[in-house]
Design an enzyme around this catalytic site. Structure first.
Site, PDB file in Angstrom:
ATOM      1  N   ARG A 198       0.915  -1.207  -0.130  1.00 47.01           N
ATOM      2  CA  ARG A 198       0.084   0.150   0.197  1.00 47.01           C
ATOM      3  C   ARG A 198       0.706   1.059  -0.203  1.00 47.01           C
ATOM      4  O   ARG A 198       2.249   1.104   0.353  1.00 47.01           O
ATOM      5  CB  ARG A 198      -0.921   0.063   1.302  1.00 47.01           C
ATOM      6  CG  ARG A 198      -1.888  -1.162   1.189  1.00 47.01           C
ATOM      7  CD  ARG A 198      -2.655  -1.156   2.513  1.00 47.01           C
ATOM      8  NE  ARG A 198      -3.343  -2.347   2.549  1.00 47.01           N
ATOM      9  CZ  ARG A 198      -3.128  -3.504   3.148  1.00 47.01           C
ATOM     10  NH1 ARG A 198      -2.011  -3.666   3.801  1.00 47.01           N
ATOM     11  NH2 ARG A 198      -4.147  -4.563   3.298  1.00 47.01           N
ATOM     12  N   LYS A 221      -1.765  -2.386   7.751  1.00 45.80           N
ATOM     13  CA  LYS A 221      -3.248  -2.149   8.007  1.00 45.80           C
ATOM     14  C   LYS A 221      -3.688  -3.226   8.910  1.00 45.80           C
ATOM     15  O   LYS A 221      -4.451  -3.275   9.622  1.00 45.80           O
ATOM     16  CB  LYS A 221      -4.074  -2.456   6.775  1.00 45.80           C
ATOM     17  CG  LYS A 221      -5.633  -2.071   6.820  1.00 45.80           C
ATOM     18  CD  LYS A 221      -6.240  -2.003   5.553  1.00 45.80           C
ATOM     19  CE  LYS A 221      -7.636  -1.823   5.605  1.00 45.80           C
ATOM     20  NZ  LYS A 221      -8.300  -1.916   4.193  1.00 45.80           N
ATOM     21  N   HIS A 273      -3.675   2.976  -5.009  1.00 49.33           N
ATOM     22  CA  HIS A 273      -3.981   1.748  -5.014  1.00 49.33           C
ATOM     23  C   HIS A 273      -4.020   0.959  -6.190  1.00 49.33           C
ATOM     24  O   HIS A 273      -3.804  -0.213  -6.041  1.00 49.33           O
ATOM     25  CB  HIS A 273      -5.209   1.508  -4.140  1.00 49.33           C
ATOM     26  CG  HIS A 273      -5.597   0.451  -3.102  1.00 49.33           C
ATOM     27  ND1 HIS A 273      -4.454   0.406  -2.106  1.00 49.33           N
ATOM     28  CD2 HIS A 273      -6.282  -0.677  -3.080  1.00 49.33           C
ATOM     29  CE1 HIS A 273      -5.174  -0.516  -1.348  1.00 49.33           C
ATOM     30  NE2 HIS A 273      -5.835  -1.375  -1.866  1.00 49.33           N
ATOM     31  N   ARG A 276      -1.039  -1.301  -6.393  1.00 44.59           N
ATOM     32  CA  ARG A 276      -0.905  -2.551  -5.552  1.00 44.59           C
ATOM     33  C   ARG A 276      -1.908  -3.457  -6.233  1.00 44.59           C
ATOM     34  O   ARG A 276      -1.558  -4.588  -6.685  1.00 44.59           O
ATOM     35  CB  ARG A 276      -1.639  -2.507  -4.497  1.00 44.59           C
ATOM     36  CG  ARG A 276      -2.143  -3.603  -3.357  1.00 44.59           C
ATOM     37  CD  ARG A 276      -2.484  -3.075  -2.054  1.00 44.59           C
ATOM     38  NE  ARG A 276      -3.033  -4.311  -1.222  1.00 44.59           N
ATOM     39  CZ  ARG A 276      -2.104  -4.922  -0.423  1.00 44.59           C
ATOM     40  NH1 ARG A 276      -1.127  -4.707  -0.053  1.00 44.59           N
ATOM     41  NH2 ARG A 276      -2.958  -5.832   0.386  1.00 44.59           N
ATOM     42  N   HIS A 299      -3.253 -10.057   3.037  1.00 46.19           N
ATOM     43  CA  HIS A 299      -4.452 -10.321   3.010  1.00 46.19           C
ATOM     44  C   HIS A 299      -4.993 -11.151   4.402  1.00 46.19           C
ATOM     45  O   HIS A 299      -4.255 -12.432   4.351  1.00 46.19           O
ATOM     46  CB  HIS A 299      -4.963 -11.055   1.993  1.00 46.19           C
ATOM     47  CG  HIS A 299      -5.295  -9.561   1.035  1.00 46.19           C
ATOM     48  ND1 HIS A 299      -5.253  -9.940  -0.283  1.00 46.19           N
ATOM     49  CD2 HIS A 299      -5.326  -8.382   1.014  1.00 46.19           C
ATOM     50  CE1 HIS A 299      -5.402  -8.873  -1.162  1.00 46.19           C
ATOM     51  NE2 HIS A 299      -5.415  -7.713  -0.419  1.00 46.19           N
ATOM     52  N   TYR A 308      -8.435 -11.593  -7.561  1.00 44.41           N
ATOM     53  CA  TYR A 308      -7.451 -11.680  -8.638  1.00 44.41           C
ATOM     54  C   TYR A 308      -7.369 -13.106  -9.227  1.00 44.41           C
ATOM     55  O   TYR A 308      -6.706 -13.243 -10.391  1.00 44.41           O
ATOM     56  CB  TYR A 308      -5.931 -11.179  -8.326  1.00 44.41           C
ATOM     57  CG  TYR A 308      -5.817  -9.987  -7.495  1.00 44.41           C
ATOM     58  CD1 TYR A 308      -5.728  -8.609  -8.267  1.00 44.41           C
ATOM     59  CD2 TYR A 308      -5.836  -9.910  -6.060  1.00 44.41           C
ATOM     60  CE1 TYR A 308      -6.000  -7.723  -7.413  1.00 44.41           C
ATOM     61  CE2 TYR A 308      -5.799  -8.642  -5.461  1.00 44.41           C
ATOM     62  CZ  TYR A 308      -5.933  -7.398  -6.151  1.00 44.41           C
ATOM     63  OH  TYR A 308      -5.856  -6.278  -5.298  1.00 44.41           O
TER      64      TYR A 308
END
Length: 356
Positions: A198, A221, A273, A276, A299, A308
């Site tokens: 990020r 995050k 973003h 990314r 994640h 994806y």
């Protein structure tokens, strides 16, 4: 009498189960009054120290303050959450927290949605408010359930993820190199493209974060530390940059200006973003493993990374292999004709023409 009716139609309970323990309360119906009297008599006999709980009349802003003092202050975004919760409480006219009206909340949400607030923002605020009730109940501050527990979040239309092609990446880097006055923008972009980081994670990196061909991201995050390998060339370039220009700072505005000078047009909110998304999309298209990508991106659940998966080469080929044949070749037509002809011929048998 323990129960008597008042001139306004309500019912008053005045009961003293044992000497020195007296309870008074008013109800709308006689049945409620009788149940309260019976409860008081039975409970006090079982436990002389028992007394009926009083109504919780604390206001929503007071509850938010208690939540912040006991729990919210420990969250990374606790202060930001409190500001949003305070604003929500003011819009709802700071109701008694235990009696907050779900319809009033839903009306406020509708007004904000029509004013331009995104469904995701509104769902986040609902989650924050629910967290206030759930945390305080877990801590014993309140004893009632969350009055908004049955309010459903808004349905969000999933947006297509935007990513850059190799030509667009080259155009973006050229715009940065020729028209950007901030030397920190290019290395931050290269880090995002090389690791899927990020923007905020890349911007916070320091020279000590890169060692032996590996970048280590902290303050992420998810709150977890993760490491991603990089090329030797990028490692040398970053070391040289930090030695000449120092740590990264004030990069996002310059990046947006450089992006605006290109022909690239991205959906609102996907500017930085998109870098990314670009890493993840190219990683999958080039045959990368989805589980490995989950670890690289950090994640917490595979469901996020699965966005994806449709870009995988095998996935695309399956659409051709297993989908209906819309334009059959001459060979397949000839084969089908031969098969149909062979099926139309009746096989001979030893019983003669009638077959009986």
């Amino acid at each position: 009498m323990a129960i008597e009716q008042l001139p306004d139609g309500r019912w008053k309970v005045d009961v003293e189960p044992i000497k020195g323990k007296r309870f008074r309360k008013t109800f709308k119906t006689k049945g409620e009054a009788q149940r309260f009297e019976a409860t008081c008599r039975s409970k006090v006999i079982e436990n002389r120290e028992w007394s009926p709980s009083t109504a919780d009349t604390r206001r929503l802003m007071g509850l938010i303050e208690s939540w912040y003092d006991l729990h919210g202050h420990s969250l990374r975004d606790g202060l930001r959450r409190r500001h949003k919760l305070d604003a929500l409480a003011k819009r709802l006219r700071d109701p008694i927290a235990s009696r907050i009206d779900p319809q009033a909340y839903a009306h406020d949400r509708r007004v904000r949605l029509e004013a331009g607030a995104s469904p995701k923002t509104l769902n986040n605020e609902l989650g924050y408010l629910r967290s206030v009730y759930n945390e305080l109940r877990g801590l014993g501050v309140i004893k009632y359930e969350n009055p908004l527990a049955l309010v459903k979040p808004l349905k969000i239309q999933e947006r297509e993820l935007s990513w850059l092609t190799n030509l667009q990446i080259a155009e973006l880097l050229d715009s940065i190199r020729t028209g950007c006055d901030n030397p920190h923008v290019e290395p931050v972009v290269l880090i995002c493209l090389a690791t899927g980081a990020r923007w905020s994670e890349a911007e916070k990196l320091k020279a000590t974060s890169v060692r032996n061909g590996v970048i280590t991201f902290s303050g992420t995050k998810s709150g977890k530390v993760r490491s991603v390998p990089i090329s030797a060339e990028l490692e040398k370039r970053l070391a040289k940059h930090w030695k000449q220009h120092g740590p990264f700072m004030h990069t996002i505005t310059s990046f947006r200006r450089a992006l605006a000078r290109t022909t690239i047009r991205l959906p609102k909110g996907q500017a930085a973003h998109a870098l990314r998304h670009t890493f993840a999309s190219h990683f999958i298209q080039n045959g990368g493993n989805i589980l490995t990508l989950q670890k690289i991106l950090g994640h917490s659940s595979l469901a996020m990374t699965m966005r994806y998966a449709h870009l995988a080469p095998d996935h695309l080929q399956d659409a051709i292999r297993f989908g209906p044949v819309l334009m059959p070749t001459k060979r397949s037509v000839d084969s089908s004709s031969t098969l149909a002809t062979s099926k139309s011929k009746k096989p001979r048998n030893s019983l003669g023409k009638s077959g009986v």
